[in-house]
Design a protein around this motif. Structure first.
Motif, PDB file in Angstrom:
ATOM      1  N   ASP A  84      45.572  15.262  54.041  1.00  0.00           N
ATOM      2  CA  ASP A  84      44.700  16.405  54.250  1.00  0.00           C
ATOM      3  C   ASP A  84      44.855  16.873  55.696  1.00  0.00           C
ATOM      4  OD1 ASP A  84      41.420  17.219  53.103  1.00  0.00           O
ATOM      5  OD2 ASP A  84      42.615  18.210  54.638  1.00  0.00           O
ATOM      6  N   GLU A 140      41.756  18.010  57.754  1.00  0.00           N
ATOM      7  CA  GLU A 140      40.935  16.863  58.156  1.00  0.00           C
ATOM      8  C   GLU A 140      41.603  16.136  59.326  1.00  0.00           C
ATOM      9  OE1 GLU A 140      40.074  14.280  54.931  1.00  0.00           O
ATOM     10  OE2 GLU A 140      38.548  13.178  56.050  1.00  0.00           O
ATOM     11  N   ALA A 183      37.315  19.881  56.437  1.00  0.00           N
ATOM     12  CA  ALA A 183      38.078  19.029  55.532  1.00  0.00           C
ATOM     13  C   ALA A 183      38.086  19.585  54.114  1.00  0.00           C
ATOM     14  CB  ALA A 183      37.503  17.621  55.540  1.00  0.00           C
ATOM     15  N   GLU A 184      37.059  20.368  53.779  1.00  0.00           N
ATOM     16  CA  GLU A 184      36.984  20.912  52.421  1.00  0.00           C
ATOM     17  C   GLU A 184      37.477  22.347  52.340  1.00  0.00           C
ATOM     18  OE1 GLU A 184      32.927  20.275  51.327  1.00  0.00           O
ATOM     19  OE2 GLU A 184      33.158  18.118  51.657  1.00  0.00           O
ATOM     20  N   ARG A 221      39.949  25.415  52.334  1.00  0.00           N
ATOM     21  CA  ARG A 221      41.357  25.582  51.970  1.00  0.00           C
ATOM     22  C   ARG A 221      41.937  26.898  52.470  1.00  0.00           C
ATOM     23  NH1 ARG A 221      41.083  21.356  52.060  1.00  0.00           N
ATOM     24  NH2 ARG A 221      41.306  19.684  50.557  1.00  0.00           N
ATOM     25  N   GLN A 259      39.876  27.955  58.161  1.00  0.00           N
ATOM     26  CA  GLN A 259      40.201  26.730  58.894  1.00  0.00           C
ATOM     27  C   GLN A 259      40.343  27.041  60.375  1.00  0.00           C
ATOM     28  OE1 GLN A 259      43.751  25.141  57.143  1.00  0.00           O
ATOM     29  NE2 GLN A 259      42.663  24.175  55.454  1.00  0.00           N
TER      30      GLN A 259
END
Ligand SMILES: [Zn+2]
Length: 92
Positions: free
Chosen positions: A3, A6, A71-72, A74, A79
């Motif tokens: 990930d 993350e 982290a969640e 997409r 981001q």
């Protein structure tokens, strides 16, 4: 596949810095730590010129919350925004 967002968030928490210059390959956001710049978009991490290692930071609750959010997330644009906020909080 790890990930990447993350990992990028963790690198920031561990003293990394967000690079102003985007990834050469995909235009994604990059985080520099220990002389390596990880791209949260494509995962490439070419070695960059050496930078002094930053001390570990005490991340506040807001930064931890943003890290889980990141982290969640997409969407690369989101981001980038979240990373920028983490970076601003850490630099404050
Ligand atoms: Zn990239």
């Amino acid at each position: 596949m790890p990930d990447l967002a993350e990992r990028a968030a963790r690198m920031l928490l561990e003293g990394g810095t967000m690079l102003a210059e985007p990834c050469h390959y995909c235009g994604g956001v990059r985080v520099m730590k220990d002389g390596r710049a990880l791209c949260a978009g494509c995962g490439r991490e070419p070695e960059e010129r050496e930078v002094p290692e930053a001390p570990e930071r005490d991340a506040g609750p807001e930064v931890r919350r943003l890290s889980s959010e990141l982290a969640e997330e997409r969407d690369p644009e989101r981001q980038r925004q979240i990373l920028a906020r983490i970076n601003a909080l850490l630099g404050a």
